[in-house]
Design a protein around this motif. Structure first.
Motif, PDB file in Angstrom:
ATOM      1  N   MET A   1      33.462  -9.821 -13.717  1.00 31.75           N
ATOM      2  CA  MET A   1      33.394 -10.741 -14.848  1.00 31.75           C
ATOM      3  C   MET A   1      32.163 -10.422 -15.696  1.00 31.75           C
ATOM      4  O   MET A   1      31.086 -10.142 -15.163  1.00 31.75           O
ATOM      5  N   PHE A 149      42.354 -23.305 -14.146  1.00 30.76           N
ATOM      6  CA  PHE A 149      42.999 -22.029 -14.448  1.00 30.76           C
ATOM      7  C   PHE A 149      44.254 -21.839 -13.607  1.00 30.76           C
ATOM      8  O   PHE A 149      45.284 -21.357 -14.099  1.00 30.76           O
ATOM      9  N   GLU A 160      43.685 -12.105 -22.687  1.00 29.00           N
ATOM     10  CA  GLU A 160      42.267 -12.166 -22.363  1.00 29.00           C
ATOM     11  C   GLU A 160      41.926 -13.592 -21.939  1.00 29.00           C
ATOM     12  O   GLU A 160      42.575 -14.539 -22.373  1.00 29.00           O
ATOM     13  N   VAL A 161      40.889 -13.715 -21.107  1.00 33.74           N
ATOM     14  CA  VAL A 161      40.395 -15.032 -20.701  1.00 33.74           C
ATOM     15  C   VAL A 161      38.900 -15.098 -20.980  1.00 33.74           C
ATOM     16  O   VAL A 161      38.137 -14.220 -20.562  1.00 33.74           O
ATOM     17  N   HIS A 162      38.493 -16.145 -21.702  1.00 34.60           N
ATOM     18  CA  HIS A 162      37.081 -16.392 -21.984  1.00 34.60           C
ATOM     19  C   HIS A 162      36.734 -17.788 -21.500  1.00 34.60           C
ATOM     20  O   HIS A 162      37.398 -18.765 -21.873  1.00 34.60           O
ATOM     21  N   PHE A 180      37.896 -14.805 -10.832  1.00 37.82           N
ATOM     22  CA  PHE A 180      38.448 -14.263 -12.075  1.00 37.82           C
ATOM     23  C   PHE A 180      38.283 -12.751 -12.077  1.00 37.82           C
ATOM     24  O   PHE A 180      37.353 -12.218 -11.463  1.00 37.82           O
ATOM     25  N   THR A 184      37.394 -10.797 -17.412  1.00 36.82           N
ATOM     26  CA  THR A 184      37.083 -12.140 -17.888  1.00 36.82           C
ATOM     27  C   THR A 184      35.648 -12.197 -18.412  1.00 36.82           C
ATOM     28  O   THR A 184      34.745 -11.552 -17.874  1.00 36.82           O
ATOM     29  N   HIS A 185      35.444 -12.996 -19.472  1.00 35.84           N
ATOM     30  CA  HIS A 185      34.110 -13.200 -20.029  1.00 35.84           C
ATOM     31  C   HIS A 185      33.681 -14.642 -19.806  1.00 35.84           C
ATOM     32  O   HIS A 185      34.469 -15.573 -20.010  1.00 35.84           O
TER      33      HIS A 185
END
Length: 219
Positions: A1, A149, A160-162, A180, A184-185
């Motif tokens: 991450m 989530f 994408e997942v932020h 994650f 992931t950010h």
């Protein structure tokens, strides 16, 4: 991450974070909500730098202008109730985003120091091949972020997942990091050292939901 801890930079963000922490300033609930909103705007602006853009030409009154414009399908999902001001701040910048809301709370059983995360309410559009922004102001144990989530998974696989948080504990960041994937950010305004015996962030700021909207009756 990928972890983006914005407290490592000197910016006006630190002023807003200091005010939501300050034991006297935070008592002004309207100012508290507005500061959460402003922090959301700054976190959203920083996140926007890594998203997608396309070359466009716009017409002005005197000619044409070439510019790179934001080009992303975003679903902004916030955890109720503390996430509402943060959601508003992000929505100020990502005003074309679709919106999702989810409730998550700590349910204490016999031991007041142990709990499980209960997810009840959820309203969400399709997440398939979109950019999911999952916002929760306080990242304490990380369990709420992971539980929400998981609850979103039936709605599709995001491109994408932020993750957006204001203050987190190191343990919570580590927990989320293990749940994650590497792409992931996490965008966060500050990371604190530890949690107390009730899993509140230390030094933290207290209960963000109560500070924003008033104290609640416990189940």
């Amino acid at each position: 991450m990928h972890i983006h801890n914005l407290s490592h930079q000197n910016s006006i963000l630190n002023t807003f974070v200091s005010e939501i922490r300050h034991v006297h300033i935070q008592k002004d609930s309207m100012r508290f909500r507005r500061n959460i909103e402003r922090i959301g705007e700054i976190l959203g602006y920083e996140m926007s730098k890594v998203l997608n853009y396309k070359s466009s030409t716009i017409e002005t009154p005197l000619g044409h202008c070439d510019i790179n414009l934001f080009d992303n399908d975003i679903v902004l999902c916030s955890v109720l109730r503390a996430g509402i001001p943060l959601h508003n701040g992000l929505l100020n910048y990502f005003d074309a985003a679709e919106n999702a809301f989810i409730s998550a709370y700590r349910h204490h059983t016999h031991n007041p120091e142990s709990f499980e995360i209960i997810v009840e309410y959820l309203a969400c559009p399709s997440l398939e091949n979109k950019i999911l922004i999952l916002a929760d102001p306080m990242l304490a144990t990380g369990q709420s972020m992971v539980a929400t989530f998981e609850a979103l998974k039936p709605y599709g696989i995001p491109k994408e997942v932020h993750l957006i948080s204001i203050i987190g504990a190191k343990d919570g960041v580590d927990f989320v990091n293990t749940h994650f994937n590497d792409s992931t950010h996490l965008w966060i305004a500050a990371i604190d050292e530890t949690l107390n015996e009730k899993s509140y962030i230390i030094p933290g700021l207290g209960d963000a939901g109560d500070l924003a909207f008033g104290e609640k009756l416990q189940k």
